[in-house]
Write an enzyme that holds these catalytic residues in place. Structure first.
Site, mmCIF file in Angstrom:
data_model
loop_
_atom_site.group_PDB
_atom_site.id
_atom_site.type_symbol
_atom_site.label_atom_id
_atom_site.label_comp_id
_atom_site.label_asym_id
_atom_site.label_seq_id
_atom_site.Cartn_x
_atom_site.Cartn_y
_atom_site.Cartn_z
ATOM 1 N N HIS A 156 62.918 33.319 41.093
ATOM 2 C CA HIS A 156 61.981 32.290 40.641
ATOM 3 C C HIS A 156 61.030 32.819 39.569
ATOM 4 C CE1 HIS A 156 59.120 28.846 41.410
ATOM 5 N NE2 HIS A 156 58.262 29.747 40.958
ATOM 6 N N GLU A 157 60.378 33.944 39.856
ATOM 7 C CA GLU A 157 59.384 34.469 38.914
ATOM 8 C C GLU A 157 60.030 34.923 37.610
ATOM 9 O OE1 GLU A 157 56.329 34.008 39.253
ATOM 10 O OE2 GLU A 157 56.264 33.468 41.361
ATOM 11 N N HIS A 160 60.431 32.137 35.252
ATOM 12 C CA HIS A 160 59.251 31.930 34.396
ATOM 13 C C HIS A 160 59.266 32.913 33.229
ATOM 14 C CE1 HIS A 160 57.447 29.014 36.985
ATOM 15 N NE2 HIS A 160 57.143 29.847 37.963
#
Length: 244
Positions: A156-157, A160
């Protein structure tokens, strides 16, 4: 979102994004004492999960992004370990390696309200040393964090870091997260619902199983084609350097 998309279009003028991306990855393990909370084997397991997730091995599409582990450093710094947010500048100034195309992944311990945080590609030029991703060591595969211990916090990170927003960005309003094939979503997904539609007057049900939502790890399993294309666009616009 409008500002980001306008700048991206400007930077991509006349540029062809790469079809495949291999990300040089430097992992920095922060410890609170002489012993290590995270072993080299556990770091490699996290890299394996990244490569599987971005290849579509759990579901969704193959994004064409892969991660190459180029090194693991270990640093005993109790203050950094316990509060990497407060000590972000000092930690990254001491440990950061490479340029815009190098992923610096820091592993420490975050508060109960945060699993990780990341720098967006378009932040790099203004603060190169702060670029990278920080995740909680307990979120690694097999970690102690209940519901978030399959390594998907890292997935997820890093999404980003590669230029993706949350799927619930802007709620039901346009332009949402700026990706055409992630339906609008009024609020983050909690736990592991099988069916969720918070923007009933808009086409499509919530992308509750997308890696860029907030579901439990067991309920996450996909990126979309549009998200893959955005990663490649962001890479071409912000993370391609002469060295790369």
């Amino acid at each position: 979102m409008a500002k980001v998309m306008a700048e991206l279009r400007e930077r991509l003028a006349g540029v062809t994004p790469p079809s495949r991306i291999t990300v040089p990855t430097r992992v920095h393990v922060i410890t609170r004492g002489p012993g290590r909370e995270v072993s080299d084997q556990e770091v490699r397991a996290q890299i394996d999960v990244l490569n599987a997730a971005y290849a579509g091995a759990y579901g969704g599409i193959d994004t064409g992004v892969r991660f190459r582990l180029d090194g693991i450093s270990v640093r005993q710094e109790p203050a950094w370990f316990a509060d990497p947010v407060r000590h972000e500048q000092a930690m990254k100034a001491a440990l950061h390696q490479g340029g815009a195309d190098t992923l610096n992944l820091y592993i420490a311990q975050l508060s109960e309200l945060m699993l990780g945080f990341a720098g967006y590609p378009y932040w790099y030029e203004g603060a190169p040393v702060l670029d990278g991703v920080v995740i909680d060591w307990r979120s690694l595969p097999g970690g102690a964090m209940s519901n978030y211990n399959r390594g998907f916090t890292g997935v997820h990170e890093i999404g980003h870091w590669l230029g993706l927003f949350h799927t619930f960005e802007n709620g039901c309003a346009e332009p949402g997260d700026g990706i055409a094939d992630t339906p609008p979503e009024a609020k983050p997904t909690e736990a592991c619902p099988q069916d969720k539609d918070t923007c009933a007057d808009r086409p499509g049900k919530d992308p509750a199983h997308n890696y860029m939502d907030y579901a439990h790890d067991r309920c996450m399993w996909e990126f979309t084609q549009g998200q893959a294309e955005r990663m490649h666009q962001m890479w071409a616009a912000y993370r391609t350097t002469p060295a790369a």
